[in-house]
Enzyme design. Structure first.
Site, short mmCIF file in Angstrom:
data_model
loop_
_atom_site.label_atom_id
_atom_site.label_comp_id
_atom_site.label_asym_id
_atom_site.label_seq_id
_atom_site.Cartn_x
_atom_site.Cartn_y
_atom_site.Cartn_z
N CYS A 1 -9.24 76.15 32.49
CA CYS A 1 -8.91 74.75 32.22
C CYS A 1 -7.42 74.61 31.93
O CYS A 1 -6.86 75.36 31.12
CB CYS A 1 -9.72 74.24 31.04
SG CYS A 1 -9.27 72.56 30.58
N ASP B 1 34.41 56.71 24.18
CA ASP B 1 35.23 55.53 23.94
C ASP B 1 35.99 55.75 22.62
O ASP B 1 35.64 56.62 21.83
CB ASP B 1 34.28 54.33 23.82
CG ASP B 1 35.01 53.02 23.60
OD1 ASP B 1 36.19 52.94 23.98
OD2 ASP B 1 34.39 52.09 23.05
N THR C 1 37.59 52.84 20.34
CA THR C 1 37.30 51.82 19.33
C THR C 1 35.81 51.62 19.15
O THR C 1 35.09 51.32 20.11
CB THR C 1 37.96 50.49 19.71
OG1 THR C 1 39.34 50.71 19.96
CG2 THR C 1 37.78 49.46 18.62
N CYS D 1 -5.66 64.63 24.46
CA CYS D 1 -5.19 65.77 25.26
C CYS D 1 -4.76 65.27 26.63
O CYS D 1 -5.00 64.12 26.99
CB CYS D 1 -6.27 66.84 25.39
SG CYS D 1 -7.69 66.34 26.37
N CYS E 1 -7.32 63.70 29.03
CA CYS E 1 -7.68 62.31 28.76
C CYS E 1 -6.77 61.38 29.57
O CYS E 1 -7.23 60.47 30.26
CB CYS E 1 -7.53 62.00 27.27
SG CYS E 1 -8.61 62.94 26.18
#
Length: 753
Positions: A407, A451, A453, A16, A19
């Site tokens: 939290c 681009d 080519t 989490c 951590c």
């Protein structure tokens, strides 16, 4: 000041955001540490230090928090800058060319590889119950602790029913089974600089509940907390496994050819330059180049490409892809630690460590959010009894519940979980994005410069027309191929490829020689033959007005025309052009349908570029030098557009660096994987739109996650203060929201509908 050193670690047990935050805070406080990057989803930590840091002490510090540490590789100089929207290898600019032809990278350079080192031997210190979730959950330390805590809770209910007088003590004992490891982690985190961890909030709430004689609820809340952590670990493990599972695609063994003898060896021991035999149906065990043989290669495991690709001598193959219908001999071009899959995994893991702007904002917000929640909880617990005569037990209980509700785990994980899932999902489809910042910026792109080519076209000429001026088309190809046999010129290879595809038997040519700027001559079956430019052919034979007109029409279509003369008579002509990719038109349409402005930037001549542009329906800017492409990207940005530049990673280095997002096209080459902000492995133009769509899906998912995280907390905050819900619904508001957010993020792993 000494040079900056970078060290990477595998950290097991993170599941989490809290951590990662605890590890980041603890390591950042260590002497000599300059920067720390921690990724929950990849389970890695990168430490950048000035060389004076005590690495053993750093490992012990992380181990003290309860995580097992595995060192990856040796020390290396840190990158000059972190991944971001403009993280390019500036040195690539010196390789830029004014033309658009795709370049083959040099595979002879060396790389810094990462090899597992011994663990620090401190796994499980201080009773931390985090553990990898790679096996069945019930076999992990966390799973066993949760089961033990649940059994203790059931036993406490049984004891309380049979002997009511000791029910309180039974519930306190049951609570301590789960709380002691949690409290240890809380203390270690506080000592390491994270006092407001979820473990500390949990410990305060549980102890406070016991003090106000709510031991039964305290025991239930601790058990639910452990269940929530277990679910978080399982969900995080699934997200981590989504990209790590790529490594299982590479077979463990290979058939090595040496001195005419074939023997089976471990794939990881293959050296660059070795020759391996790949039987029909086998997975290819290393990146390499086909030495002999031709077969259909299933690249779906690596790139998501559903149709097998026909490959033959000289073509590149990748580890983990499946050989189809014929045996191949392959020359190994990359060691096991540096094959395409290993590099993809490493790049995605590194990208997961870099934070998107939204993620950085959420991190900053959470630093103030958690202390604020603690302050609110304290006020709720104290003010009503002091000012309004409320019951202390009731309001302390509500304050403890608010601690759990507040939290920030779900909020903090809301963004990195979605970004990690998107990076993994993209990698499995051959879309590599170097970090959350790139992923977030892509969703804002409203102009794409491409681009020509190798990006909009295949990057090699093909025979498009065979004109008959006296000989049949088959005869024209036969004579032309005879003169071009042995040549490595792209136009010669195109003619030889067309002759092979048509099943033409090519006779031998004698006295063949090249005429500078004109063509080639030789003798085929006793007849002199010339094959070259229309101008040089006109000096040998006369061309009618009709023939000249047909050749001019092909030139106007951007095609190169070579004329064939057999004996002293005009025989025919062959037209060649670098053709658009099969999906170029549909890919560009997907971009325009999404409201994205598209423009072709090429160094090729205006006539050829205009012909391709008209066929694809795209605005063309031709005959550009690299600095011109960079200037045009800047002009688009000054118009208020967010610009993505798509190129081969070498020719367009200045423009790639100048763009908001640089996207390299390529088949898993070093350039495609390392030069730009993002890379498209299998070169589909449509994947540019897919990248943008993936970014938009991700940002919607992040918004949903933040709504879930804050919405649930807001609801339970109100119901707790109103007295409707208590401690155990409060812990569900935290762990439940975290699990919901993670599961919602994992939806991004599924293919788009």
């Amino acid at each position: 000041m000494g040079e900056t050193i970078e060290k990477r670690y595998r950290v097991d047990g993170m599941d989490c955001a809290s951590c990662a935050a605890k590890i980041d805070t603890a390591v950042r406080r260590m002497p000599g540490v300059e920067d720390v990057s921690v990724s929950v989803t990849s389970g890695t930590m990168t430490v950048r230090h000035d060389g004076s840091s005590d690495l053993v002490a750093i490992e012990k510090k992380v181990g003290g928090l309860g995580y097992s540490v595995t060192q990856l590789g040796g020390a290396a100089k840190a990158a000059p800058h972190a991944h971001g929207a403009h993280d390019h290898d500036d040195g690539a600019c010196c390789h830029a060319h004014h033309h658009d032809h795709a370049q083959q990278p040099d595979h002879t350079h060396e790389h810094e590889h990462e090899h597992p080192a011994e663990t620090s031997g401190i796994e499980g210190l201080h009773g931390h119950d985090h553990a990898p979730t790679t096996g069945p959950w019930w076999q992990s330390r966390k799973g066993r602790l949760t089961i033990f805590s649940g059994a203790a809770l059931v036993a406490a209910y049984a004891v309380g029913h049979l002997v009511p007088s000791i029910a309180t003590y039974a519930f306190v004992a049951a609570m301590l089974v789960g709380l002691i490891p949690i409290a240890r982690r809380a203390v270690m985190a506080a000592l390491a600089g994270t006092p407001f961890s979820i473990e500390m909030l949990m410990t305060i709430a549980a102890v406070g509940a016991v003090v106000i004689d709510a031991g039964e609820e305290a025991a239930a809340v601790v058990f639910l907390f452990l269940v929530g952590e277990l679910l978080e670990g399982v969900a995080a493990g699934k997200a981590r496994a989504s990209i790590q599972s790529l490594t299982t695609l590479v077979p463990k063994s290979a058939l090595l050819e040496m001195n005419g003898v074939t023997r089976e060896v471990p794939a990881e021991t293959l050296a660059v330059g070795s020759t391996i035999l790949v039987r029909p149906g086998d997975r290819i065990s290393a990146d390499g180049t086909i030495l002999s043989g031709e077969s259909a290669i299933d690249e779906a495991p690596l790139t998501g490409e559903s149709t097998p690709v026909r490959k033959g001598q000289g073509d590149t193959v990748f580890a983990g892809t499946v050989n189809g219908d014929a045996a191949l001999r392959v020359t190994v071009t990359a060691a096991a630690a540096d094959n395409t899959i290993a590099r993809v995994v490493r790049l995605v893991e590194e990208a997961q460590e870099s934070k998107a702007p939204t993620e950085r904002f959420i991190d900053r917000f959470s630093r103030y959010y958690t202390p604020g929640v603690v302050a609110v909880a304290a006020l709720v617990a104290v003010l009503p009894p002091l000012l309004a005569g409320g019951a202390w037990d009731l309001w302390i209980y509500k304050g403890l519940a608010i601690l759990l509700i507040g939290c920030p785990c779900a909020l903090v994980i809301s963004t990195p979980a979605a970004i990690a899932a998107s990076l993994s999902a993209g990698a499995r489809r051959g879309l590599l994005l170097k970090g959350g910042a790139v992923l977030e910026t892509l969703g804002k792109v409203n102009a794409v410069a491409l681009d020509k080519t190798g990006t909009l076209t295949e990057g090699r000429p093909k025979v498009t027309d065979v004109l008959s001026f006296g000989r049949s088309e088959a005869e024209v190809l036969t004579y032309a191929a005879a003169l071009e046999t042995g040549s490595s010129h792209p136009l010669a290879l195109a003619i030889l490829a067309r002759a092979a595809a048509d099943g033409i038997r090519i006779p031998a040519a004698t006295d063949a020689k090249a005429l500078g700027g004109k063509g080639v001559t030789g003798t085929v079956d006793g007849t002199p033959v010339f094959f070259g430019s229309p101008k040089a052919a006109g000096e040998r034979v006369s061309l009618s007005a009709e023939q000249t007109s047909r050749i001019a029409a092909l030139n106007d279509a951007g095609k190169t025309v070579s004329v064939l003369i057999v004996g002293d008579a005009l025989a025919g002509a062959v037209a060649m052009r670098d053709e658009p990719r099969e999906d170029a038109k549909s890919g560009l349409r997907a971009l325009t349908d999404a409201g994205v402005k598209i423009v072709m930037l090429t160094g090729d001549n205006r006539r050829t570029a205009q012909a391709i542009g008209e066929e694809l329906g795209i605005e063309v800017r031709a005959e550009l030098m690299p600095e011109d492409k960079q200037r045009i990207v800047g002009e688009l940005q000054r118009q208020g557009l967010t610009v993505a530049k798509v190129g081969d990673g070498i020719n367009d280095a200045p423009a790639l660096a100048a763009a908001d997002v640089g996207i390299a096209m390529g088949g898993g080459t070093d350039v495609a994987l390392e030069t730009a902000d993002a890379a498209i492995l299998h070169g589909h133009v449509g994947d540019v739109a897919a990248m943008i769509a993936l970014s938009k899906r991700t940002m919607r998912n992040i918004a949903q996650n933040i709504t879930i995280a804050l919405g649930l907390k807001a609801v339970f905050l109100v119901t707790t203060i109103a007295g409707i819900t208590g401690l155990w619904p409060a812990i569900l508001a935290d762990t439940g929201a975290t699990v919901l957010v993670t599961i919602n993020a994992l939806r991004l792993l599924a293919p788009p509908r």
